[in-house]
Design an enzyme around this catalytic site. Structure first.
Site, PDB file in Angstrom:
ATOM      1  CG  ASN A  13      -1.829   1.195   1.301  1.00  0.00           C
ATOM      2  OD1 ASN A  13      -1.944   1.961   0.341  1.00  0.00           O
ATOM      3  ND2 ASN A  13      -2.496   1.369   2.429  1.00  0.00           N
ATOM      4  CD1 TRP A  14       3.466   1.148  -2.913  1.00  0.00           C
ATOM      5  CD2 TRP A  14       3.337   2.300  -4.835  1.00  0.00           C
ATOM      6  NE1 TRP A  14       4.148   0.445  -3.868  1.00  0.00           N
ATOM      7  CE2 TRP A  14       4.095   1.117  -5.058  1.00  0.00           C
ATOM      8  CE3 TRP A  14       3.118   3.175  -5.897  1.00  0.00           C
ATOM      9  CZ2 TRP A  14       4.629   0.806  -6.307  1.00  0.00           C
ATOM     10  CZ3 TRP A  14       3.649   2.860  -7.142  1.00  0.00           C
ATOM     11  CH2 TRP A  14       4.403   1.698  -7.343  1.00  0.00           C
ATOM     12  CE  LYS A  15      -0.313   3.113   4.776  1.00  0.00           C
ATOM     13  NZ  LYS A  15      -0.224   3.223   6.245  1.00  0.00           N
ATOM     14  CG  HIS A 104      -6.001   1.477   5.359  1.00  0.00           C
ATOM     15  ND1 HIS A 104      -5.537   2.443   6.215  1.00  0.00           N
ATOM     16  CD2 HIS A 104      -4.967   0.620   5.157  1.00  0.00           C
ATOM     17  CE1 HIS A 104      -4.276   2.192   6.518  1.00  0.00           C
ATOM     18  NE2 HIS A 104      -3.902   1.088   5.887  1.00  0.00           N
ATOM     19  CD  GLU A 106      -3.159   5.344   6.699  1.00  0.00           C
ATOM     20  OE1 GLU A 106      -2.102   5.026   7.263  1.00  0.00           O
ATOM     21  OE2 GLU A 106      -3.297   5.366   5.456  1.00  0.00           O
ATOM     22  CD  GLU A 176      -3.050  -2.344   7.541  1.00  0.00           C
ATOM     23  OE1 GLU A 176      -1.906  -2.267   7.100  1.00  0.00           O
ATOM     24  OE2 GLU A 176      -3.910  -1.481   7.320  1.00  0.00           O
ATOM     25  N   GLY A 182       2.677   2.229  10.707  1.00  0.00           N
ATOM     26  CA  GLY A 182       3.613   3.333  10.547  1.00  0.00           C
ATOM     27  C   GLY A 182       4.316   3.757  11.817  1.00  0.00           C
ATOM     28  CB  SER A 220       5.562  -1.888  11.615  1.00  0.00           C
ATOM     29  OG  SER A 220       5.114  -0.577  11.892  1.00  0.00           O
ATOM     30  N   GLY A 241       3.107  -1.421   4.253  1.00  0.00           N
ATOM     31  CA  GLY A 241       3.098   0.029   4.066  1.00  0.00           C
ATOM     32  C   GLY A 241       4.447   0.542   3.622  1.00  0.00           C
ATOM     33  N   GLY A 242       5.180   1.160   4.556  1.00  0.00           N
ATOM     34  CA  GLY A 242       6.436   1.819   4.234  1.00  0.00           C
ATOM     35  C   GLY A 242       7.443   0.952   3.517  1.00  0.00           C
TER      36      GLY A 242
END
Length: 261
Positions: A13-15, A104, A106, A176, A182, A220, A241-242
């Site tokens: 997920n590049w967000k 999600h 967010e 999640e 994150g 993470s 994610g990251g």
């Protein structure tokens, strides 16, 4: 326990990242990584979720590779019409996008996607033939109060009434824990497996497909913890994610699940 027929999924997920030049470099690096020691589609499915304005470009650049393109969200409005800024499930399907994230944390927390909104999105996506990666998870406060399982299972129940029996094969669950997204914190493999087993149990009470639904872990995920997470019987992949913004890291995570499952 996860069924042996489940093929794991690793989705990046590049967000709201990266800039276009960096995205092009990332795609180039991803294709290079995945071509060196190819991961078969029978051992692991792989996808990346870029920002909406890059979906078709990324899809075109990844054509011919094993990497699927995933939308990060979908409108709660179906079809076509005067809905400025919205992208419907039908538009995604018409563009060849077959997978979408829904629910999600967010979207729920920052953009006020309520349970009702999430249900509409899931219903629209399934009606358009998309596969839904449905995200669930609890906050740190909910976990500390002992409500984690209740919260997560309720989120599963939220969509039960609108997913027809034959449509459960189009559902992937992504657990999640919000407190691990994150933050660098990760649920221990034991804690993650415990929650995944509860989700599996809950799904099995709702649908006969419960034992066959992939349940991904997100929060993470890194190459350093991927092998240990992949060894858990009910963790069928990862929502990354990251670490998905680094091609080598993402490839290593996919390899961990491909080799372990």
């Amino acid at each position: 326990m996860s069924g042996s027929t489940i093929i794991p999924w690793v989705v990046g997920n590049w967000k709201m990242n990266p800039l276009q030049a960096n995205a092009e470099q990332l795609i180039h690096d991803l294709k290079q990584c995945f071509s060196q020691v190819e991961i078969s589609a029978q051992s692991c499915h792989v996808g990346v979720a870029p920002v909406s304005i890059a979906l078709l470009n990324v899809q075109d650049q990844l054509r011919g590779s094993m990497i699927n393109t995933v939308a990060q969200d979908v409108s709660r409005i179906a079809g076509l019409g005067a809905y400025t800024g919205e992208v419907s499930a039908e538009l995604l399907s018409d563009s060849g996008i077959q997978f979408v994230l829904v629910g999600h944390s967010e979207r729920r927390e920052i953009f006020s996607d309520t349970a009702e909104v999430v249900k509409e999105k899931v219903k629209n996506a399934l009606s358009a033939g998309l596969t839904v990666i449905y995200c669930v998870g609890e906050s740190l406060e909910q976990r500390e109060k002992g409500h984690a399982e209740q919260v997560v299972l309720q989120q599963i129940c939220d969509i039960a009434a609108i997913v027809q029996a034959e449509k459960w094969q189009k559902i992937i669950i992504a657990y999640e824990p919000i407190w691990a997204i994150g933050t660098g914190k990760t649920a221990s493999p034991e804690d993650a497996q415990t929650m995944h087993a509860k989700i599996r149990e809950g799904l099995s009470q709702i649908t006969a497909e419960g034992k066959n639904i992939a349940i991904l872990y997100g929060g993470s995920v890194k190459p350093e913890n991927a092998v240990e997470l992949a060894a858990c019987p009910d963790i069928d992949g990862a929502l990354v994610g990251g670490a998905s913004l680094n091609a080598e890291s993402f490839y290593q995570i996919a390899q961990a699940f491909a080799k372990t499952k």
